[in-house]
Design a protein around this motif. Structure first.
Motif, PDB file in Angstrom:
ATOM      1  N   ARG A 273       5.620  -8.088  -9.915  1.00  0.00           N
ATOM      2  CA  ARG A 273       6.270  -7.070  -9.101  1.00  0.00           C
ATOM      3  C   ARG A 273       5.603  -5.729  -9.354  1.00  0.00           C
ATOM      4  NH1 ARG A 273      10.705 -10.239 -10.639  1.00  0.00           N
ATOM      5  NH2 ARG A 273      11.860 -11.055  -8.868  1.00  0.00           N
ATOM      6  N   TYR A 274       5.524  -4.954  -8.294  1.00  0.00           N
ATOM      7  CA  TYR A 274       5.000  -3.592  -8.376  1.00  0.00           C
ATOM      8  C   TYR A 274       6.136  -2.637  -8.061  1.00  0.00           C
ATOM      9  CZ  TYR A 274       0.072  -5.009  -8.349  1.00  0.00           C
ATOM     10  OH  TYR A 274      -1.148  -5.525  -8.669  1.00  0.00           O
ATOM     11  N   THR A 275       6.131  -1.477  -8.702  1.00  0.00           N
ATOM     12  CA  THR A 275       7.084  -0.443  -8.328  1.00  0.00           C
ATOM     13  C   THR A 275       6.497   0.325  -7.150  1.00  0.00           C
ATOM     14  OG1 THR A 275       6.127   1.190  -9.819  1.00  0.00           O
ATOM     15  CG2 THR A 275       7.881  -0.210 -10.715  1.00  0.00           C
ATOM     16  N   GLY A 276       7.306   1.150  -6.519  1.00  0.00           N
ATOM     17  CA  GLY A 276       6.829   1.951  -5.402  1.00  0.00           C
ATOM     18  C   GLY A 276       5.699   2.886  -5.794  1.00  0.00           C
ATOM     19  N   ASP A 277       5.769   3.420  -7.020  1.00  0.00           N
ATOM     20  CA  ASP A 277       4.687   4.286  -7.517  1.00  0.00           C
ATOM     21  C   ASP A 277       3.368   3.535  -7.572  1.00  0.00           C
ATOM     22  OD1 ASP A 277       6.456   6.384  -7.897  1.00  0.00           O
ATOM     23  OD2 ASP A 277       6.889   5.811  -9.966  1.00  0.00           O
ATOM     24  N   GLU A 278       3.425   2.308  -8.074  1.00  0.00           N
ATOM     25  CA  GLU A 278       2.207   1.511  -8.190  1.00  0.00           C
ATOM     26  C   GLU A 278       1.652   1.138  -6.816  1.00  0.00           C
ATOM     27  OE1 GLU A 278       2.894  -0.792 -12.397  1.00  0.00           O
ATOM     28  OE2 GLU A 278       3.994  -1.500 -10.651  1.00  0.00           O
TER      29      GLU A 278
ATOM     30  N   VAL B  76       1.790  -2.563   3.776  1.00  0.00           N
ATOM     31  CA  VAL B  76       3.079  -2.376   3.125  1.00  0.00           C
ATOM     32  C   VAL B  76       4.134  -2.763   4.138  1.00  0.00           C
ATOM     33  CG1 VAL B  76       4.651  -0.765   1.999  1.00  0.00           C
ATOM     34  CG2 VAL B  76       2.187  -0.535   1.665  1.00  0.00           C
ATOM     35  N   ASN B  77       4.878  -3.814   3.851  1.00  0.00           N
ATOM     36  CA  ASN B  77       5.917  -4.347   4.739  1.00  0.00           C
ATOM     37  C   ASN B  77       5.371  -4.659   6.133  1.00  0.00           C
ATOM     38  OD1 ASN B  77       7.941  -4.262   2.780  1.00  0.00           O
ATOM     39  ND2 ASN B  77       8.403  -2.143   3.246  1.00  0.00           N
ATOM     40  N   GLY B  78       4.149  -5.171   6.201  1.00  0.00           N
ATOM     41  CA  GLY B  78       3.569  -5.601   7.469  1.00  0.00           C
ATOM     42  C   GLY B  78       2.794  -4.544   8.226  1.00  0.00           C
ATOM     43  N   TYR B  79       2.776  -3.313   7.752  1.00  0.00           N
ATOM     44  CA  TYR B  79       2.041  -2.232   8.419  1.00  0.00           C
ATOM     45  C   TYR B  79       0.822  -1.856   7.580  1.00  0.00           C
ATOM     46  CZ  TYR B  79       6.256  -1.766  11.215  1.00  0.00           C
ATOM     47  OH  TYR B  79       7.308  -2.011  12.036  1.00  0.00           O
ATOM     48  N   GLY B  80      -0.331  -1.810   8.221  1.00  0.00           N
ATOM     49  CA  GLY B  80      -1.562  -1.462   7.526  1.00  0.00           C
ATOM     50  C   GLY B  80      -1.704   0.034   7.335  1.00  0.00           C
ATOM     51  N   TYR B  81      -2.211   0.429   6.176  1.00  0.00           N
ATOM     52  CA  TYR B  81      -2.393   1.847   5.869  1.00  0.00           C
ATOM     53  C   TYR B  81      -3.787   2.078   5.318  1.00  0.00           C
ATOM     54  CZ  TYR B  81       2.623   2.326   6.339  1.00  0.00           C
ATOM     55  OH  TYR B  81       3.886   2.328   6.823  1.00  0.00           O
TER      56      TYR B  81
ATOM     57  N   TRP C 205       5.309  -6.512  -0.125  1.00  0.00           N
ATOM     58  CA  TRP C 205       6.573  -6.760   0.585  1.00  0.00           C
ATOM     59  C   TRP C 205       7.723  -6.277  -0.271  1.00  0.00           C
ATOM     60  CZ3 TRP C 205       6.053  -8.130   5.487  1.00  0.00           C
ATOM     61  CH2 TRP C 205       4.834  -8.700   5.873  1.00  0.00           C
ATOM     62  N   LYS C 206       8.590  -5.464   0.344  1.00  0.00           N
ATOM     63  CA  LYS C 206       9.749  -4.913  -0.362  1.00  0.00           C
ATOM     64  C   LYS C 206      10.738  -6.019  -0.654  1.00  0.00           C
ATOM     65  CE  LYS C 206      12.827  -1.341  -1.044  1.00  0.00           C
ATOM     66  NZ  LYS C 206      13.479  -1.870  -2.203  1.00  0.00           N
ATOM     67  N   GLU C 207      11.206  -6.053  -1.889  1.00  0.00           N
ATOM     68  CA  GLU C 207      12.225  -7.027  -2.278  1.00  0.00           C
ATOM     69  C   GLU C 207      13.600  -6.402  -2.079  1.00  0.00           C
ATOM     70  OE1 GLU C 207      11.352  -8.253  -6.248  1.00  0.00           O
ATOM     71  OE2 GLU C 207       9.966  -9.783  -5.533  1.00  0.00           O
TER      72      GLU C 207
END
Length: 132
Positions: A61-66, A83-88, A126-128
């Motif tokens: 798992r990664y935190t949002g900061d990571e 991130v959650n299906g959207y490319g950045y 993907w956000k848990e």
């Protein structure tokens, strides 16, 4: 007179120990360099037949900061980041105020997509959902 002789012997002993330690360190560095060069040659000779078989049962798992840091660091590497299906693609030098909609205290599950040769092509987060 005896005191000066004693101090000179101590100084000479310290110099000999220092030179010995430097030579020992240099020999270790040479041995490690030779071992690394040998390992590189061995891996190059394997011609892509080396596969990672290490599997862990623990979910990474990664935190949002990571996640935020990873997206910024992967810019310019040729690896797509989602991130959650959207490319950045964010270049902090061109647009330092660019934002990515992540929750800094949230947990994200990474998904690694690789090509046939094992190179990382796309990294998805993907956000848990938090259970209450």
């Amino acid at each position: 007179m005896f005191r000066n002789t004693h101090q000179m012997m101590l100084f000479c002993t310290a110099v000999v120990l220092f030179v010995t330690a430097c030579l020992y360190g240099q020999a270790n560095v040479k041995m490690l360099r030779d071992a690394l060069n040998d390992r590189v040659k061995t891996n190059a000779a394997m011609e892509g037949r080396v596969h990672n078989t290490l599997l862990t049962s623990e979910i990474i798992r990664y935190t949002g900061d990571e996640v935020l840091h990873t997206v910024r660091q992967m810019t310019g590497t040729g690896v797509q980041v989602e991130v959650n299906g959207y490319g950045y693609v964010i270049d902090p030098l061109l647009d330092p105020s660019a934002m990515i909609p992540v929750e800094l205290d949230g947990n994200y599950r990474p998904e690694y997509n690789r090509n046939e040769s094992g190179e990382l092509v796309k990294l998805s987060f993907w956000k848990e959902v938090q259970r209450q």
